[in-house]
Enzyme design. Structure first.
Site, PDB file in Angstrom:
ATOM      1  N   CYS A   4       0.835  -1.207   0.000  1.00  0.00           N
ATOM      2  CA  CYS A   4       0.000   0.000   0.000  1.00  0.00           C
ATOM      3  C   CYS A   4       0.873   1.262   0.000  1.00  0.00           C
ATOM      4  CB  CYS A   4      -0.916  -0.005   1.212  1.00  0.00           C
ATOM      5  SG  CYS A   4      -1.816   1.531   1.415  1.00  0.00           S
ATOM      6  N   CYS A   7       0.440   3.405   3.168  1.00  0.00           N
ATOM      7  CA  CYS A   7       1.131   2.824   4.328  1.00  0.00           C
ATOM      8  C   CYS A   7       2.624   3.138   4.245  1.00  0.00           C
ATOM      9  CB  CYS A   7       0.921   1.320   4.389  1.00  0.00           C
ATOM     10  SG  CYS A   7      -0.693   0.817   5.040  1.00  0.00           S
ATOM     11  N   ASP A  30      -0.724  16.326  -1.801  1.00  0.00           N
ATOM     12  CA  ASP A  30      -1.019  15.423  -2.917  1.00  0.00           C
ATOM     13  C   ASP A  30       0.014  15.635  -4.030  1.00  0.00           C
ATOM     14  OD1 ASP A  30      -3.910  13.876  -3.907  1.00  0.00           O
ATOM     15  OD2 ASP A  30      -2.369  14.318  -5.410  1.00  0.00           O
ATOM     16  N   HIS A  46      -4.067   0.807   8.276  1.00  0.00           N
ATOM     17  CA  HIS A  46      -4.556   0.492   6.922  1.00  0.00           C
ATOM     18  C   HIS A  46      -6.025   0.098   6.983  1.00  0.00           C
ATOM     19  CE1 HIS A  46      -4.398  -0.664   2.697  1.00  0.00           C
ATOM     20  NE2 HIS A  46      -5.210  -1.648   3.057  1.00  0.00           N
ATOM     21  N   ASN A  87     -13.198   9.900  -1.603  1.00  0.00           N
ATOM     22  CA  ASN A  87     -13.734   9.073  -2.675  1.00  0.00           C
ATOM     23  C   ASN A  87     -13.803   7.626  -2.208  1.00  0.00           C
ATOM     24  OD1 ASN A  87     -13.923  11.224  -4.593  1.00  0.00           O
ATOM     25  ND2 ASN A  87     -11.707  11.104  -4.891  1.00  0.00           N
ATOM     26  N   GLY A  93     -14.100   7.162  -8.156  1.00  0.00           N
ATOM     27  CA  GLY A  93     -12.736   7.332  -8.640  1.00  0.00           C
ATOM     28  C   GLY A  93     -11.669   7.073  -7.599  1.00  0.00           C
ATOM     29  N   HIS A  98      -6.563   2.916   0.587  1.00  0.00           N
ATOM     30  CA  HIS A  98      -6.251   3.206   1.996  1.00  0.00           C
ATOM     31  C   HIS A  98      -7.043   4.474   2.275  1.00  0.00           C
ATOM     32  CE1 HIS A  98      -3.036   3.576   5.386  1.00  0.00           C
ATOM     33  NE2 HIS A  98      -3.928   4.544   5.578  1.00  0.00           N
ATOM     34  N   HIS A 100      -8.676   7.850   2.814  1.00  0.00           N
ATOM     35  CA  HIS A 100      -8.002   9.149   2.860  1.00  0.00           C
ATOM     36  C   HIS A 100      -8.998  10.258   2.608  1.00  0.00           C
ATOM     37  CE1 HIS A 100      -7.750   7.475  -1.238  1.00  0.00           C
ATOM     38  NE2 HIS A 100      -7.885   8.721  -1.678  1.00  0.00           N
ATOM     39  N   HIS A 102      -9.248  14.187   1.201  1.00  0.00           N
ATOM     40  CA  HIS A 102      -8.635  15.296   0.475  1.00  0.00           C
ATOM     41  C   HIS A 102      -9.068  16.598   1.138  1.00  0.00           C
ATOM     42  CE1 HIS A 102      -7.806  12.892  -3.327  1.00  0.00           C
ATOM     43  NE2 HIS A 102      -8.752  12.141  -2.780  1.00  0.00           N
TER      44      HIS A 102
HETATM   45  P1  5GP Z   1      -8.262   9.030  -4.776  1.00  0.00           P
HETATM   46  O1  5GP Z   1      -8.296   9.142  -6.276  1.00  0.00           O
HETATM   47  O2  5GP Z   1      -8.046   7.608  -4.337  1.00  0.00           O
HETATM   48  O3  5GP Z   1      -9.409   9.687  -4.067  1.00  0.00           O
HETATM   49  O4  5GP Z   1      -7.006   9.867  -4.309  1.00  0.00           O
HETATM   50  C1  5GP Z   1      -5.699   9.386  -4.321  1.00  0.00           C
HETATM   51  C2  5GP Z   1      -4.791  10.559  -4.378  1.00  0.00           C
HETATM   52  O5  5GP Z   1      -3.509  10.139  -4.006  1.00  0.00           O
HETATM   53  C3  5GP Z   1      -4.673  11.212  -5.743  1.00  0.00           C
HETATM   54  O6  5GP Z   1      -5.093  12.562  -5.683  1.00  0.00           O
HETATM   55  C4  5GP Z   1      -3.197  11.077  -6.085  1.00  0.00           C
HETATM   56  O7  5GP Z   1      -2.680  12.205  -6.739  1.00  0.00           O
HETATM   57  C5  5GP Z   1      -2.561  10.856  -4.727  1.00  0.00           C
HETATM   58  N1  5GP Z   1      -1.352  10.057  -4.733  1.00  0.00           N
HETATM   59  C6  5GP Z   1      -1.196   8.821  -5.313  1.00  0.00           C
HETATM   60  N2  5GP Z   1       0.049   8.364  -5.109  1.00  0.00           N
HETATM   61  C7  5GP Z   1       0.695   9.324  -4.383  1.00  0.00           C
HETATM   62  C8  5GP Z   1       2.018   9.399  -3.849  1.00  0.00           C
HETATM   63  O8  5GP Z   1       2.859   8.508  -4.015  1.00  0.00           O
HETATM   64  N3  5GP Z   1       2.332  10.529  -3.154  1.00  0.00           N
HETATM   65  C9  5GP Z   1       1.413  11.536  -2.958  1.00  0.00           C
HETATM   66  N4  5GP Z   1       1.829  12.605  -2.251  1.00  0.00           N
HETATM   67  N5  5GP Z   1       0.161  11.475  -3.430  1.00  0.00           N
HETATM   68  C10 5GP Z   1      -0.194  10.384  -4.130  1.00  0.00           C
HETATM   69 ZN    ZN Z   2      -2.395   1.285   3.587  1.00  0.00          ZN
END
Ligand code: 5GP
Ligand code: ZN
Length: 114
Positions: A4, A7, A30, A46, A87, A93, A98, A100, A102
């Site tokens: 992950c 993680c 991000d 996690h 999300n 999307g 894991h 999270h 925003h």
């Molecule tokens: P989701 O699309 O799952 O709601 O959001 C995942 C977010 O994680 C995305 O906005 C993406 O840009 C961010 N993200 C994915 N991998 C990484 C990473 O390795 N480092 C950082 N800082 N953000 C990440």
């Molecule tokens: Zn995780």
């Protein structure tokens, strides 16, 4: 969890621009920001998505909301306004499994989201 990315960010194995951390929570910028302020707030534990939460996670989710409020103030978006998004699942999307949150701000945000 071994594979992950979040993680690994929480443990420091993958570098990030960390803006807050404590025993339970990590917040970092991000990598692909969608607004001038775009911070991700995650539990160290996690948990794949919102649908995996139960009563035992209630305190950490409440704590994350307070961290978000404090970060909004720290990054100067508390007066102008901001949005917190989580999300959940394919239609929303979700791309990292894991849970999270925003924290988005620093520009006028459209509603409804796409
Ligand atoms: P989701 O699309 O799952 O709601 O959001 C995942 C977010 O994680 C995305 O906005 C993406 O840009 C961010 N993200 C994915 N991998 C990484 C990473 O390795 N480092 C950082 N800082 N953000 C990440
Ligand atoms: Zn995780």
């Amino acid at each position: 969890m071994a594979d992950c990315v979040f993680c690994k960010i929480a443990s420091g194995e993958i570098p990030s621009q960390m803006v807050y951390q404590d025993d339970a929570v990590v917040a970092f910028k991000d990598v692909n920001p969608q607004a001038p302020i775009h911070i991700l707030i995650i539990p160290r534990q996690h948990i794949p998505s919102l649908m995996d939460l139960d009563e035992s996670n209630a305190a950490i989710i409440g704590h994350i909301m307070l961290v978000a409020k404090n970060l909004a103030r720290q990054f100067g978006i508390d007066q102008g306004g901001f949005r917190i998004v989580s999300n959940c699942g394919a239609d929303a999307g979700q791309s990292v499994d894991h849970v999270h949150f925003h924290l988005l701000g620093g520009r006028s945000l459209q509603w409804p989201p796409g």
